[in-house]
Design a protein around this motif. Structure first.
Motif, PDB file in Angstrom:
ATOM      1  N   CYS A 159       0.832  -1.212   0.000  1.00  0.00           N
ATOM      2  CA  CYS A 159       0.000   0.000   0.000  1.00  0.00           C
ATOM      3  C   CYS A 159       0.860   1.252   0.000  1.00  0.00           C
ATOM      4  O   CYS A 159       0.491   2.262  -0.601  1.00  0.00           O
ATOM      5  CB  CYS A 159      -0.958  -0.011   1.186  1.00  0.00           C
TER       6      CYS A 159
ATOM      7  N   GLY B  28      -7.454   5.625  -5.792  1.00  0.00           N
ATOM      8  CA  GLY B  28      -8.569   4.706  -6.012  1.00  0.00           C
ATOM      9  C   GLY B  28      -8.178   3.247  -6.112  1.00  0.00           C
ATOM     10  O   GLY B  28      -8.930   2.367  -5.706  1.00  0.00           O
TER      11      GLY B  28
ATOM     12  N   HIS C  82      -7.802   1.383  -2.751  1.00  0.00           N
ATOM     13  CA  HIS C  82      -9.045   1.161  -2.009  1.00  0.00           C
ATOM     14  C   HIS C  82      -9.561  -0.263  -2.192  1.00  0.00           C
ATOM     15  O   HIS C  82     -10.118  -0.848  -1.263  1.00  0.00           O
ATOM     16  CB  HIS C  82     -10.113   2.185  -2.406  1.00  0.00           C
ATOM     17  N   SER C  83      -9.383  -0.839  -3.359  1.00  0.00           N
ATOM     18  CA  SER C  83      -9.830  -2.221  -3.561  1.00  0.00           C
ATOM     19  C   SER C  83      -9.026  -3.171  -2.683  1.00  0.00           C
ATOM     20  O   SER C  83      -9.564  -4.139  -2.140  1.00  0.00           O
ATOM     21  CB  SER C  83      -9.723  -2.617  -5.025  1.00  0.00           C
TER      22      SER C  83
ATOM     23  N   ARG D 165     -10.288  -2.882   0.945  1.00  0.00           N
ATOM     24  CA  ARG D 165     -11.525  -3.649   1.175  1.00  0.00           C
ATOM     25  C   ARG D 165     -11.198  -5.128   1.399  1.00  0.00           C
ATOM     26  O   ARG D 165     -11.765  -5.776   2.270  1.00  0.00           O
ATOM     27  CB  ARG D 165     -12.484  -3.479   0.007  1.00  0.00           C
TER      28      ARG D 165
ATOM     29  N   MET E   6      -9.205   7.832   6.252  1.00  0.00           N
ATOM     30  CA  MET E   6      -9.660   6.484   5.891  1.00  0.00           C
ATOM     31  C   MET E   6     -10.457   5.924   7.027  1.00  0.00           C
ATOM     32  O   MET E   6     -11.209   5.078   6.962  1.00  0.00           O
ATOM     33  CB  MET E   6      -8.457   5.583   5.600  1.00  0.00           C
TER      34      MET E   6
END
Length: 140
Positions: free
Chosen positions: A94, A101, A104-105, A108, A140
């Motif tokens: 990360c 964007g 973010h996947s 999750r 976040m």
């Protein structure tokens, strides 16, 4: 043999004259997709273990274009050793990807792993939280 070949990659990154970004792209990356689909769980686990250091060497753009889907797939692998190995590098991955964007996947998926059936995976996610919090801050 495939498992040990994957493990050599990380050692090559730590040589006095390490593999260059171009060498990784030309010779190593083309093999990653097939290794990520390998039927042998130890091969996928070894691949998951080296992806963190590889992403750091390759940088953001190449990681986003060529490795993001593989990383996501390994985080969802049916074998817990594969998930554990990739999650242990979640903070580094990360950090390489940055806050946008695409990361973010992954976040999750990491959140889903907090409730994984295997305690070592949950523990590894918890260990990554300080790194992720430092990267993403309060937003976040």
């Amino acid at each position: 043999v495939r498992k040990e070949a994957v493990r050599v990659i990380e050692a090559c990154l730590n040589l006095p004259v390490p593999l260059t970004n171009k060498q990784l792209q030309d010779f190593i990356l083309p093999q990653f997709q097939s290794l990520g689909l390998d039927s042998a769980q130890p091969v996928r686990a070894a691949l998951a273990q080296v992806l963190g250091p590889v992403t750091k060497t390759l940088g953001r753009d190449i990681t986003q274009r060529q490795l993001l889907s593989l990383i996501s797939d390994l985080m969802k692998d049916e074998f817990h050793d594969v998930r554990l190995n990739i999650v242990s590098h979640a903070g580094l991955i990360c950090e390489v990807l940055g806050v946008d964007g695409l990361v973010h996947s992954l976040l999750r998926t990491i959140q889903d792993l907090v409730v994984d059936n295997h305690w070592r995976i949950r523990q590894s996610v918890v260990e990554q939280v300080p790194k992720l919090a430092k990267l993403f801050g309060v937003e976040m």
